[in-house]
Design an enzyme around this catalytic site. Structure first.
Site, short mmCIF file in Angstrom:
data_model
loop_
_atom_site.label_atom_id
_atom_site.label_comp_id
_atom_site.label_asym_id
_atom_site.label_seq_id
_atom_site.Cartn_x
_atom_site.Cartn_y
_atom_site.Cartn_z
N PHE A 295 0.85 -1.19 0.00
CA PHE A 295 0.00 0.00 0.00
C PHE A 295 0.89 1.23 0.00
O PHE A 295 1.73 1.41 0.88
CB PHE A 295 -0.93 0.04 1.22
CG PHE A 295 -1.86 1.21 1.18
CD1 PHE A 295 -3.03 1.15 0.44
CD2 PHE A 295 -1.56 2.39 1.84
CE1 PHE A 295 -3.90 2.25 0.37
CE2 PHE A 295 -2.42 3.49 1.77
CZ PHE A 295 -3.59 3.41 1.03
N ASP B 206 9.24 2.62 1.63
CA ASP B 206 8.09 3.41 2.06
C ASP B 206 7.93 3.18 3.56
O ASP B 206 7.44 2.13 3.99
CB ASP B 206 6.84 2.98 1.28
CG ASP B 206 5.61 3.79 1.69
OD1 ASP B 206 5.68 4.51 2.70
OD2 ASP B 206 4.59 3.68 0.98
N LYS C 153 2.44 10.15 7.89
CA LYS C 153 1.72 9.71 9.10
C LYS C 153 2.23 10.31 10.41
O LYS C 153 1.83 11.41 10.75
CB LYS C 153 1.68 8.18 9.15
CG LYS C 153 0.80 7.60 8.05
CD LYS C 153 0.18 6.24 8.38
CE LYS C 153 -0.97 5.91 7.46
NZ LYS C 153 -0.62 5.15 6.28
C1 LIG Z 1 -0.82 5.43 4.79
C2 LIG Z 1 0.23 5.02 3.86
C3 LIG Z 1 0.44 5.69 2.64
C4 LIG Z 1 -0.47 6.80 2.15
O1 LIG Z 1 -0.43 7.91 2.98
P1 LIG Z 1 -1.57 9.06 2.77
O2 LIG Z 1 -1.12 10.14 3.72
O3 LIG Z 1 -2.87 8.46 3.13
O4 LIG Z 1 -1.51 9.48 1.37
C5 LIG Z 1 1.50 5.28 1.85
N1 LIG Z 1 2.30 4.28 2.22
C6 LIG Z 1 2.13 3.61 3.39
C7 LIG Z 1 3.08 2.52 3.75
C8 LIG Z 1 1.09 3.95 4.23
O5 LIG Z 1 0.90 3.26 5.36
#
Ligand SMILES: *Cc1c(COP(=O)(O)O)cnc(C)c1O
Length: 398
Positions: A136, A220, A249
């Site tokens: 994700f 990420d 986050k």
């Molecule tokens: C939440 C998340 C995203 C997306 O972040 P947003 O602020 O919702 O765009 C991308 N990568 C990872 C691993 C995430 O947990």
């Protein structure tokens, strides 16, 4: 206005993207939340791994208040003391060399993909991005192109130049490698995919492979970063430094701010005007982020996340040994997943009724990503509520 009225108006106007839990939250403090009817909740979700130092931490609140009355926004044409201080601090805690500020996770990943491609093109390579199954990376077009098929349905045509391989499978990556490939992106611990850590040997071999082939390695760490795993970033657990690292986050404890960090090799391919943002890294957002990071440093929360996370994991494993409903307990520090033998949603709802906020992800996984400074007492109360729910569940199964 009452909860039910607010819920009805919300249903009338908000684009039906999120299936809301019909609870209206109005106040937060540390690991506690209160709804409009005055019911208290213990928060083990922290706004999806965001409020890492707890709701409305007084030092973060004060930093936002002070900065809001001083200067909120100036554009990136000018220098701000707050942004400079945050750049320096982030580079220091991450061991990366350069930073670019964004407003969200997806925007950080978009930027990472762009600069990875820019670097690859400067080396005469193609722009293909390899991502992992079950990953994700966000909900924008390029980030859904890297993600799960279910998020792409009905949104085609997808941007081109993306391919997916199974997670934790180095051979699958080797089969995809060619001069067309610019970068490999992965979460060192998959979050939305069900709290699945990469295997340490896989990560090490992947880093060696990327170095050898001059393929950009992107981690990420939007969910796993900012201390949550018991390290500033999960990369430190693996002992690997990627070429690009994305954050968001927990970076602002609720203030929308993201960042992408990279090494000098990647930075060398970027020139003035190549990328940009209006809001990204403005004085208000960076002030909140500096305060958040300082709280983590001053209150030794990275260490606390490790110790308390290890303890919570061992307690969950004890429950697993007693209750066959738990298939597996996974994760690092305060980023834990409990895989059940059935959908986690009813368990999440039962917890909610008893005043505990957790989250169901990847169907069967109960995700626990509380604030790093949540009191142990709150976790103990959660564990007994969870155990009671497991007992009820297993009695029903008989
Ligand atoms: C939440 C998340 C995203 C997306 O972040 P947003 O602020 O919702 O765009 C991308 N990568 C990872 C691993 C995430 O947990």
């Amino acid at each position: 206005m009452e909860n039910i009225d607010l819920h009805l108006i919300d249903q009338q106007y908000y684009l039906p993207t999120f299936k809301r839990i019909p609870i209206t939250l109005v106040k937060g403090e540390g690991s506690k939340l209160w709804d409009i009817e005055g019911k208290e909740y213990t928060d083990l979700l922290a706004g999806i791994a965001v409020t890492n130092v707890g709701h409305c931490h007084p030092k973060v609140v004060k930093a936002i208040q002070d900065q809001a009355s001083e200067l909120m926004h100036i554009s990136n044409f000018f220098v701000s003391p707050m942004q400079v201080a945050l750049s320096e601090l982030l580079v220091k805690i991450s061991g990366m060399n350069r930073v670019f500020f964004t407003n969200s996770g997806a925007e950080s990943v978009e930027g990472a993909i762009k600069i990875a491609r820019r670097y690859a093109h400067s080396k005469g390579r193609g722009g293909k991005i390899i991502s992992m199954e079950n990953s994700f990376h966000g909900r924008t077009l390029a980030t859904i192109a890297t993600g799960q098929a279910k998020y792409q349905e009905g949104f085609g045509p997808m941007p081109s130049g993306f391919a997916q391989v199974p997670f934790n499978d180095l051979e699958a990556i080797k089969r995809e490698l060619s001069d067309d490939v610019a970068a490999i992106i992965l979460e060192p611990i998959q979050g939305e995919g069900g709290i699945r850590p990469a295997s340490p040997t896989y990560i090490k071999e992947l880093a060696v492979l990327c170095e050898k082939e001059d393929v950009v390695l992107i981690f990420d760490e939007i969910q796993s970063g900012i201390g949550r795993t018991g390290h500033w970033f999960a990369k430190d657990y693996f002992g690997i430094t990627p070429d690009i690292l994305t954050s968001a986050k927990g970076l602002g404890n609720g203030m929308p701010i993201g960042a992408l960090l990279c090494n000098e090799k990647i930075a060398g391919a970027i020139h003035f005007g190549d990328h940009g943002t209006t809001f990204g890294g403005n004085p208000l957002a960076t002030a909140a982020s500096i305060a958040t990071l300082k709280v983590i440093i001053d209150e030794h929360l990275v260490k606390e996340a490790k110790e308390k996370g290890d303890w919570l994991k061992s307690e969950l494993i004890k429950l697993q040994q007693k209750y066959p409903s738990i298939r597996e307990v996974r994760g690092l520090g305060m980023m834990l997943g409990v895989e059940l033998d059935s959908p986690a949603l009813p368990v999440m709802q039962a917890l909610l009724e008893q005043g505990f906020i957790a989250n169901a992800t990847a169907v069967n996984v109960l995700r626990l990503v509380p604030a790093m400074n949540i009191p142990k007492r709150d976790l103990k109360n959660f564990l007994s509520a969870f155990e009671q729910i497991l007992i009820t569940k297993e009695n029903k199964n008989d």
